[in-house]
Design an enzyme around this catalytic site. Structure first.
Site, PDB file in Angstrom:
ATOM      1  N   HIS A 129       0.849  -1.192   0.000  1.00  0.00           N
ATOM      2  CA  HIS A 129       0.000   0.000   0.000  1.00  0.00           C
ATOM      3  C   HIS A 129       0.878   1.232   0.000  1.00  0.00           C
ATOM      4  CE1 HIS A 129      -3.152   2.833   1.102  1.00  0.00           C
ATOM      5  NE2 HIS A 129      -3.980   1.911   0.648  1.00  0.00           N
ATOM      6  N   ASP A 155      -7.997  -5.562   0.022  1.00  0.00           N
ATOM      7  CA  ASP A 155      -8.460  -6.400  -1.087  1.00  0.00           C
ATOM      8  C   ASP A 155      -8.064  -7.866  -0.941  1.00  0.00           C
ATOM      9  OD1 ASP A 155      -9.720  -4.375  -2.619  1.00  0.00           O
ATOM     10  OD2 ASP A 155      -7.755  -3.618  -3.183  1.00  0.00           O
TER      11      ASP A 155
END
Ligand code: CMC
Length: 436
Positions: A305, A362
């Site tokens: 991320h 996700d």
């Protein structure tokens, strides 16, 4: 006393003030940089650039903290509903009972989609991706419903309710039509999430039985996705919105950005990757090695991320939710075992540790969505419905911000210097007998 950063350039010293946010984050205010020095900043991916001041979402990537309007994501996921969280994001405060009731009534009032729009849906090729359909249809909404004119409170509330409610209806419609099935209309007696599930799964031959645990789980899933400060799709909404385009086009830009596999499209890409691992025998090691190989573009989907350098707080909640639903329905999804094995190995691997790459939201969301019956090509649409309140809140904040300007970044030109035009005869002869 105002703190400043000094920049020395060509023998001159320039001062730039430091500004800070409520949580102690600091930024150099470089608004005067080019005017004073002639310099611009070079920051691909805008990783060091704050493009706005915002009161909506706070994110601490080192500590794994996420708060909407000050409320921790863990508390909202446990106690709130998606509709209440949407209200909070858009309006800044949790609603009173009456405000929530009125907001829900407004959502119901705007849940139907103009019948003429059905023809559009029906004319997309059957294999069309629902994200493409959704972004086109959201742009098309402007032709069916009024554009914001004065931008007063009531007008904005109605337009937002229209978008929140219709996007959900259109997503379910796109799914039904893609399967060649009868469209199910929204019902006023159902909550936002229950309504969506019913529009997706009810059929004339088999009524859908609404399960409270699934409704609650969907609320949590959408709360987790509701905002994430200046992510790629939100930045797209702000950027396109800064040209003062109509709101439907700005939201549609957000949907398009979200579609990418590095962003919201990752939830579909994770399942595809897990399936590939499963079908190749279930050992994630070769995939981890492939992700580490500099000569291979492959990445572990659902890992890493831009901001989080530790576990994504949403991932922890998502993983629990996944277990809860799989246990409830006694689903033995082999992809869950693959995911757990992959996570275990990757987080211990020095490559992922050094780069501080952890599972993100996700990573487990696709397994959850599969368990409640959502088809894979709808995964990113599910993310889009969830992110909509965030896009709306951020769009509104940007429109109200007196410092908001047309987004127009600069560049460092590295192409050729001025040169003379060369006539086509002098550029070399064709080597084949065919003419150009
Ligand atoms: N697998 C392998 N290597 C990775 C991964 C990964 N998933 N993510 C980052 N890296 C490496 C990357 O190769 C680079 O290495 P080096 O420094 O040697 O060149 C380093 O880590 C930094 O990567 P980056 O691309 O510069 O970092 P970023 O902040 O621009 O990228 C990201 C963030 C999310 C695009 C990236 O981690 C990624 O591609 N992850 C996989 C896709 C994914 O799961 N996306 C969902 C993000 S969370 C939900 C959302 O926001 O939509």
């Amino acid at each position: 006393m105002v703190e400043v950063v000094k920049l020395e350039f060509k023998g001159k010293i320039y001062e730039f003030p430091i500004i800070s946010g409520t949580e102690g984050d600091m930024a150099i205010d470089i608004r005067g940089l080019r005017k004073k020095t002639g310099l611009i900043t070079y920051d691909p991916g805008l990783a060091n650039t704050g493009v706005c001041k915002s009161k909506i979402t706070y994110l601490d990537g080192e500590k794994g903290i996420l708060r909407y309007r000050g409320y921790p994501i863990e508390e909202l996921a446990e106690k709130s509903t998606f509709v209440e969280t949407a209200y909070l994001l858009i309006n800044g405060e949790l609603p009173t009972e009456e405000e929530l009731k009125n907001f829900s009534i407004k959502l119901n009032d705007h849940s139907l989609v103009h019948e003429d729009m059905r023809e559009f849906f029906e004319n997309f090729p059957r294999r069309a991706h629902p994200m493409g359909i959704l972004s086109s249809m959201v742009t098309a909404l402007r032709e069916f419903y009024p554009e914001l004119k004065e931008g007063g409170k009531e007008e904005i509330n109605t337009t937002f309710a229209r978008l929140l409610s219709k996007v959900r209806t259109m997503a379910a419609m796109a799914y039904k039509i893609s399967r060649g099935h009868k469209v199910v209309y929204p019902r006023h007696d159902l909550s936002y999430c229950a309504n969506f599930l019913n529009m997706m799964f009810d059929s004339p031959v088999k009524p859908y039985i609404i399960d409270d645990d699934v409704v609650r789980a969907l609320n949590v899933f959408w709360i987790l996705h509701a905002d994430h400060e200046q992510n790629c799709s939100t930045a797209a909404v702000r950027l396109v919105g800064s040209a003062k385009v109509n709101i439907y086009a700005a939201i549609s830009a957000g949907i398009s950005a979200l579609w990418g596999p590095l962003h919201g499209g990752a939830n579909q890409a994770v399942i595809e990757m897990l399936r590939e691992i499963y079908e190749s025998g279930g050992d994630p090691k070769p995939f981890i090695e492939k992700a580490k190989d500099k000569n291979n573009p492959f990445r572990l989907m659902g890992f890493g991320h831009r901001i989080y350098k530790t576990y994504d707080p949403r991932e922890k909640i998502m993983k629990k939710l996944c277990h809860k639903i799989l246990d409830k329905f006694k689903i033995d999804d082999p992809l869950l075992d693959v995911a757990k094995k992959l996570e275990e190995l990757a987080v211990k691997d020095p490559y992922f540790q050094e780069k501080r790459l952890y599972p993100n939201v996700d990573f487990y969301s696709g397994i959850f969505l599969r368990a409640i019956g959502i088809p894979e090509n709808m995964f990113t649409v599910m993310f889009a419905i969830g992110r909509l309140p965030g896009w709306l809140a951020q769009w509104k904040e940007s429109m109200e911000d007196p410092h908001n300007r047309l987004y127009r970044p600069r560049q460092l030109y590295i192409g050729p210097s001025e040169r003379k035009y060369i006539s086509i005869e002098k550029r070399g002869k064709l080597t084949t007998t065919e003419s150009a």
